[in-house]
Design a protein around this motif. Structure first.
Motif, PDB file in Angstrom:
ATOM      1  N   LEU A  25      -9.061  11.652   6.865  1.00  0.00           N
ATOM      2  CA  LEU A  25      -7.575  12.093   6.841  1.00  0.00           C
ATOM      3  C   LEU A  25      -7.083  10.739   6.941  1.00  0.00           C
ATOM      4  CD1 LEU A  25      -5.173  13.660   7.398  1.00  0.00           C
ATOM      5  CD2 LEU A  25      -5.758  13.790   9.873  1.00  0.00           C
ATOM      6  N   ALA A  26      -7.659   9.898   7.627  1.00  0.00           N
ATOM      7  CA  ALA A  26      -6.796   8.433   8.164  1.00  0.00           C
ATOM      8  C   ALA A  26      -6.889   7.929   6.662  1.00  0.00           C
ATOM      9  CB  ALA A  26      -7.733   7.559   8.880  1.00  0.00           C
ATOM     10  N   SER A  27      -7.904   7.760   5.893  1.00  0.00           N
ATOM     11  CA  SER A  27      -7.664   7.238   4.611  1.00  0.00           C
ATOM     12  C   SER A  27      -6.782   7.968   3.546  1.00  0.00           C
ATOM     13  CB  SER A  27      -9.043   7.193   3.707  1.00  0.00           C
ATOM     14  OG  SER A  27     -10.053   6.585   4.592  1.00  0.00           O
ATOM     15  N   ALA A  28      -6.572   9.112   3.695  1.00  0.00           N
ATOM     16  CA  ALA A  28      -5.587   9.785   2.889  1.00  0.00           C
ATOM     17  C   ALA A  28      -4.176   9.671   3.216  1.00  0.00           C
ATOM     18  CB  ALA A  28      -5.805  11.510   3.008  1.00  0.00           C
ATOM     19  N   LEU A  29      -3.957   9.452   4.500  1.00  0.00           N
ATOM     20  CA  LEU A  29      -2.579   8.870   5.061  1.00  0.00           C
ATOM     21  C   LEU A  29      -2.226   7.618   4.694  1.00  0.00           C
ATOM     22  CD1 LEU A  29      -2.281  10.772   8.648  1.00  0.00           C
ATOM     23  CD2 LEU A  29      -1.646  11.744   6.417  1.00  0.00           C
ATOM     24  N   LEU A  30      -3.191   6.542   4.655  1.00  0.00           N
ATOM     25  CA  LEU A  30      -3.124   5.230   4.360  1.00  0.00           C
ATOM     26  C   LEU A  30      -2.734   5.277   2.773  1.00  0.00           C
ATOM     27  CD1 LEU A  30      -5.906   3.638   6.362  1.00  0.00           C
ATOM     28  CD2 LEU A  30      -3.494   3.252   6.780  1.00  0.00           C
ATOM     29  N   PHE A  68      -2.525   1.454  10.466  1.00  0.00           N
ATOM     30  CA  PHE A  68      -0.947   2.052  10.639  1.00  0.00           C
ATOM     31  C   PHE A  68      -0.545   2.388   9.151  1.00  0.00           C
ATOM     32  CE2 PHE A  68      -1.091  -2.567   9.657  1.00  0.00           C
ATOM     33  CZ  PHE A  68      -0.147  -2.574   8.831  1.00  0.00           C
ATOM     34  N   VAL A  69       0.367   3.510   9.011  1.00  0.00           N
ATOM     35  CA  VAL A  69       0.738   3.897   7.772  1.00  0.00           C
ATOM     36  C   VAL A  69       2.254   3.583   7.845  1.00  0.00           C
ATOM     37  CG1 VAL A  69       0.998   6.253   6.473  1.00  0.00           C
ATOM     38  CG2 VAL A  69      -0.794   5.532   7.806  1.00  0.00           C
ATOM     39  N   GLY A 263      -6.125  14.985  -1.340  1.00  0.00           N
ATOM     40  CA  GLY A 263      -4.825  14.417  -1.225  1.00  0.00           C
ATOM     41  C   GLY A 263      -4.028  15.493  -0.943  1.00  0.00           C
ATOM     42  N   ILE A 264      -4.269  16.775  -0.490  1.00  0.00           N
ATOM     43  CA  ILE A 264      -3.270  17.925  -0.406  1.00  0.00           C
ATOM     44  C   ILE A 264      -2.634  17.862   1.136  1.00  0.00           C
ATOM     45  CG2 ILE A 264      -3.012  20.194  -0.457  1.00  0.00           C
ATOM     46  CD1 ILE A 264      -5.248  20.402  -2.506  1.00  0.00           C
ATOM     47  N   GLY A 265      -1.651  17.604   1.211  1.00  0.00           N
ATOM     48  CA  GLY A 265      -0.736  17.749   2.515  1.00  0.00           C
ATOM     49  C   GLY A 265      -0.604  16.598   3.314  1.00  0.00           C
ATOM     50  N   SER A 266      -0.781  15.432   2.698  1.00  0.00           N
ATOM     51  CA  SER A 266      -0.516  14.074   3.450  1.00  0.00           C
ATOM     52  C   SER A 266       0.674  13.866   3.792  1.00  0.00           C
ATOM     53  CB  SER A 266      -1.250  13.037   2.713  1.00  0.00           C
ATOM     54  OG  SER A 266      -2.642  13.133   2.619  1.00  0.00           O
ATOM     55  N   SER A 267       1.778  14.053   2.618  1.00  0.00           N
ATOM     56  CA  SER A 267       3.212  13.681   2.951  1.00  0.00           C
ATOM     57  C   SER A 267       3.674  14.604   4.004  1.00  0.00           C
ATOM     58  CB  SER A 267       3.722  13.691   1.504  1.00  0.00           C
ATOM     59  OG  SER A 267       3.802  14.697   0.759  1.00  0.00           O
ATOM     60  N   ALA A 268       3.493  15.897   3.846  1.00  0.00           N
ATOM     61  CA  ALA A 268       3.965  17.031   4.656  1.00  0.00           C
ATOM     62  C   ALA A 268       3.558  16.635   6.207  1.00  0.00           C
ATOM     63  CB  ALA A 268       3.454  18.169   4.043  1.00  0.00           C
ATOM     64  N   LEU A 269       2.403  16.060   6.436  1.00  0.00           N
ATOM     65  CA  LEU A 269       2.068  15.610   7.648  1.00  0.00           C
ATOM     66  C   LEU A 269       2.606  14.613   8.325  1.00  0.00           C
ATOM     67  CD1 LEU A 269       0.328  15.853  10.330  1.00  0.00           C
ATOM     68  CD2 LEU A 269      -1.537  14.706   8.943  1.00  0.00           C
ATOM     69  N   LEU A 270       2.712  13.447   7.219  1.00  0.00           N
ATOM     70  CA  LEU A 270       3.563  12.187   7.633  1.00  0.00           C
ATOM     71  C   LEU A 270       5.143  12.673   8.119  1.00  0.00           C
ATOM     72  CD1 LEU A 270       2.090   9.807   4.906  1.00  0.00           C
ATOM     73  CD2 LEU A 270       1.754   9.767   7.339  1.00  0.00           C
ATOM     74  N   ASN A 271       5.827  13.374   7.217  1.00  0.00           N
ATOM     75  CA  ASN A 271       7.279  13.825   7.721  1.00  0.00           C
ATOM     76  C   ASN A 271       7.183  14.626   8.834  1.00  0.00           C
ATOM     77  OD1 ASN A 271       7.976  12.804   5.253  1.00  0.00           O
ATOM     78  ND2 ASN A 271       7.859  14.546   4.022  1.00  0.00           N
ATOM     79  N   THR A 272       6.060  15.402   9.147  1.00  0.00           N
ATOM     80  CA  THR A 272       6.053  16.212  10.459  1.00  0.00           C
ATOM     81  C   THR A 272       6.088  15.063  11.650  1.00  0.00           C
ATOM     82  OG1 THR A 272       5.066  18.183   9.591  1.00  0.00           O
ATOM     83  CG2 THR A 272       4.835  17.874  11.868  1.00  0.00           C
ATOM     84  N   LEU A 273       5.280  14.399  11.511  1.00  0.00           N
ATOM     85  CA  LEU A 273       4.989  13.216  12.629  1.00  0.00           C
ATOM     86  C   LEU A 273       6.016  12.298  12.769  1.00  0.00           C
ATOM     87  CD1 LEU A 273       1.297  12.085  11.769  1.00  0.00           C
ATOM     88  CD2 LEU A 273       2.190  13.812  13.526  1.00  0.00           C
ATOM     89  N   VAL A 274       6.841  12.044  11.689  1.00  0.00           N
ATOM     90  CA  VAL A 274       8.106  11.333  11.843  1.00  0.00           C
ATOM     91  C   VAL A 274       8.952  12.093  12.779  1.00  0.00           C
ATOM     92  CG1 VAL A 274       9.959  10.157  10.773  1.00  0.00           C
ATOM     93  CG2 VAL A 274       7.570   9.547   9.995  1.00  0.00           C
TER      94      VAL A 274
END
Length: 696
Positions: A25-30, A68-69, A263-274
């Motif tokens: 997951l960390a790699s996908a978000l990076l 960090f992303v 690579g499914i779901g990464s951007s959605a998770l990043l948006n949620t965290l922000v």
């Protein structure tokens, strides 16, 4: 990526059970955030956060690692941590440094052992939790079943803020129920996805999930609840603000999901965290103590004097020591001088860097809440506080459990003793769970850790990093010998070989003492049967001989010797002669004093659940253990017992296997007791065999 505003920062600890895909997951978000130019995979041995050679070779995380992303003008700090129970100290350190726990749970397996432990520790820290279902593309991955297990663990505040598009192998995206939009992803794409309308077939499911979430948000705030009752809904602004507050206050625990390997779901998770994860400023204070030990709270603001918590040390033969820290208050600039509150020394914060795994990027300053690294601090260790000298504090750190297992180590090559000590010191700087030192009782050099795998990894690092090879042995049991009754002994040493001879004669009484009294010597001679100058020699002879044992070579303890009488010769007597006589008298008295071997017993405290009680009690019985009581602590049962050290050397591994890793124990020395006759006979036989074996 240097940020100037703490509100742009999100700090998350990636925690959860092993093999739930945290590192993936960390790699996908990076990759999605553009921090790396290709997706890295654990199975390929090239992930950003598993950079230690032992992690690469074993395919598991061993220590925490920061990265960090960059995402939508924000910096999302991730601290990837191990999922194995023996490395949970690393996960706790990551959680202590973070503001939110991103608790990864397999969409197939649901809640597992380390899910429970991470959840409980987040509660102790009063830390917000975002649950993240991983591997949603796998066979038998299921949101409903996973949600049920999470709600059993954490209550009805666990609610999905995303629902899956497709199931198992057809999983291709998520619906954001807060924003009411869909994210669709290309298989093995860059994780950014395409924003689309909610698919018609999921409209009802989205509406239901949104209504459930909105109702839960309204229930967390009286004003929102009043508005919800009046209007039947909440405005989008109130909904989003209320949800964020509820997450911060641990009233709602949102559930997100992904299939990171594709690579499914990464951007959605990043948006949620922000949008919803707390900023460093949201936590408002950080627990600490002043120099008097009084508990205080440090405001997490830029206006406060600088303070930073070192939560990890990396030690490398080439680059030296790297200290990873979180800025708790104020700002830290390059070349700033800070005060180490523990070692009471000044440290220069030269060469500030941000780490992507082990790759550094230099920065000029770090604002409140940011996570950075500094090289070559002289007297700073993991858990230390760096602060302003005129306002010293000790920032709250995690408790470090005592080691659960020890092994004796010896170098394969002669002359490596010094190298072992230096190399182990480096490893201990990096890994607070390791302990090393010489056992004063047995003389062995012991390496202690949380389990056998932990110690084996340390040994592998000694070889790969520092070119030192060692042999592991189970540690020697510090048996003792003692006596059960009073006896008298007579020692007479007479030798005539021409010229001056040797003569000494002494009579002693030996009597038992209480456990732990070790040894006493009483001079009860009246008159000059033995001159005053020779009497200490009798004691010295007894002392030297008792340390070599009588039955099986173990030190004799818990007895008193009274020197009663003796004879001497004006010419032939000497200190050496009376040492020999004392030794002979000791042996004579021991033979008549009912000598026995005693063994160390350990006090055990085992924390488990009801389902494993029978297995644990049966196993303790086989190990000659004796239960001392049981008590209930929350959902757990705590068993208190005593058991012989000799039977407990492999207990960490046995307990883990017996309870699938769902139990833990603490063990410390209690007292000595007589060993059973069959074990004593075996120990004596082994000692006799060792005497007759030149190799022994």
């Amino acid at each position: 990526m240097q940020v100037d505003n703490s509100a742009q920062i999100r700090n998350l600890a990636l925690v959860g059970h092993n093999d739930t895909g945290k590192t993936t997951l960390a790699s996908a978000l990076l990759y999605t955030g553009g921090a790396i130019n290709r997706m890295t995979k654990v199975e390929d041995g090239n992930t950003i956060t598993d950079f230690d050679p032992e992690e690469t070779a074993r395919g598991i995380s061993i220590g925490l690692a920061p990265c960090f992303v960059p995402w939508n003008k924000h910096k999302i700090n991730l601290i990837d941590s191990p999922g194995y129970g023996i490395f949970f100290t690393e996960a706790r350190a990551a959680m202590r440094a973070a503001d939110t726990s991103l608790l990864c749970v397999s969409g197939v397996s649901g809640v597992e052992v380390m899910t429970e432990r991470a959840w409980k520790y987040a509660g102790q820290l009063d830390q917000p939790v975002v649950f993240h279902l991983t591997r949603m593309d796998r066979e038998r991955a299921d949101l409903a079943r996973s949600l049920e297990s999470l709600q059993d663990l954490a209550g009805r505040g666990v609610l999905p803020i995303q629902i899956p598009i497709g199931k198992e192998g057809d999983f291709k995206g998520v619906v954001d129920v807060v924003e009411q939009k869909a994210y669709l992803f290309d298989l093995d794409g860059d994780g950014k996805g395409k924003e689309e309308e909610v698919p018609a077939e999921l409209a009802d499911a989205c509406e239901e999930a949104r209504n459930n979430l909105m109702e839960a948000v309204a229930e967390t705030d009286d004003l929102l609840l009043e508005s919800y009752f009046d209007e039947g809904t909440l405005s989008q602004t109130d909904f989003r603000k209320g949800l964020r507050r509820a997450i911060l206050k641990r009233k709602i625990f949102p559930v997100t999901m992904s299939a990171s390997l594709h690579g499914i779901g990464s951007s959605a998770l990043l948006n949620t965290l922000v949008s919803f994860a707390p900023t460093p400023l949201d936590r408002e204070t950080f627990p600490a103590t002043n120099l008097g030990g009084e508990e205080i709270d440090i405001p997490t603001t830029a206006e406060e004097p600088a303070s930073a918590l070192v939560f990890k040390t990396l030690s490398d033969p080439f680059t030296g020591r790297l200290s990873i820290f979180r800025v708790v208050s104020g700002e830290v600039s390059a070349d700033t001088m800070l005060w180490n509150a523990q070692s009471e020394t000044s440290e220069k914060m030269a060469n500030l860097v941000l780490l992507q795994g082990k790759q550094p990027t230099q920065v000029s300053k770090l604002v409140t809440g940011d996570i950075g690294t500094v090289a070559k601090l002289k007297k700073t260790a993991t858990g230390n506080t760096l602060c302003a000298k005129d306002k010293p504090v000790n920032l709250s750190w995690i408790p470090i459990r005592e080691a659960a297992m020890s092994f004796a180590i010896e170098p394969k090559s002669k002359g490596d003793e010094e190298k072992i000590g230096e190399a182990l010191q480096r490893l201990i700087e990096e890994d607070v769970r390791l302990q090393a030192g010489r056992d004063t009782e047995t003389g062995e050099y012991l390496l202690s850790g949380t389990g056998q795998l932990h110690i084996e990894i340390a040994v592998a690092k000694l070889k790969s990093r520092y070119k030192v090879e060692v042999i592991l042995h189970p540690p020697k049991i510090p048996y003792r010998e003692t006596i059960r009754k009073t006896s008298n002994g007579h020692g007479r040493h007479k030798k005539q070989t021409g010229g001056r001879g040797q003569f000494a004669d002494c009579k002693i009484m030996m009597e038992p003492l209480a456990r732990g009294e070790e040894f006493e010597f009483a001079d009860k001679i009246f008159g000059g049967a033995i001159p005053q100058g020779y009497r200490p020699a009798v004691e010295k002879g007894i002392q030297e001989t008792r340390r070599r044992g009588f039955l099986a070579g173990y030190p004799v303890v818990d007895f008193r010797v009274s020197l009663l009488d003796g004879q001497y010769h004006d010419v032939d007597s000497s200190e050496m002669a009376f040492k020999v006589a004392g030794s002979l008298a000791f042996k004579d008295a021991m033979a008549k004093a009912a000598p026995v071997i005693i063994e160390p017993l350990m006090e055990l405290e085992i924390t488990t659940t009801e389902e494993f009680m029978g297995d644990i009690m049966g196993d303790l019985s086989q190990r000659r253990g004796r239960p001392q009581g049981m008590e209930v602590k929350g959902d757990n049962q705590v068993i208190k017992a005593v058991a012989p050290m000799a039977e407990m050397l492999d207990y960490a591994r046995a307990l883990r296997a017996m309870t699938q890793g769902r139990s833990r124990f603490h063990m410390e020395f209690s007292h000595y007791e007589e060993v059973p006759r069959n074990i004593q006979d075996k120990l004596i036989a082994e000692a006799e065999q060792a005497k007759g074996d030149p190799a022994g």
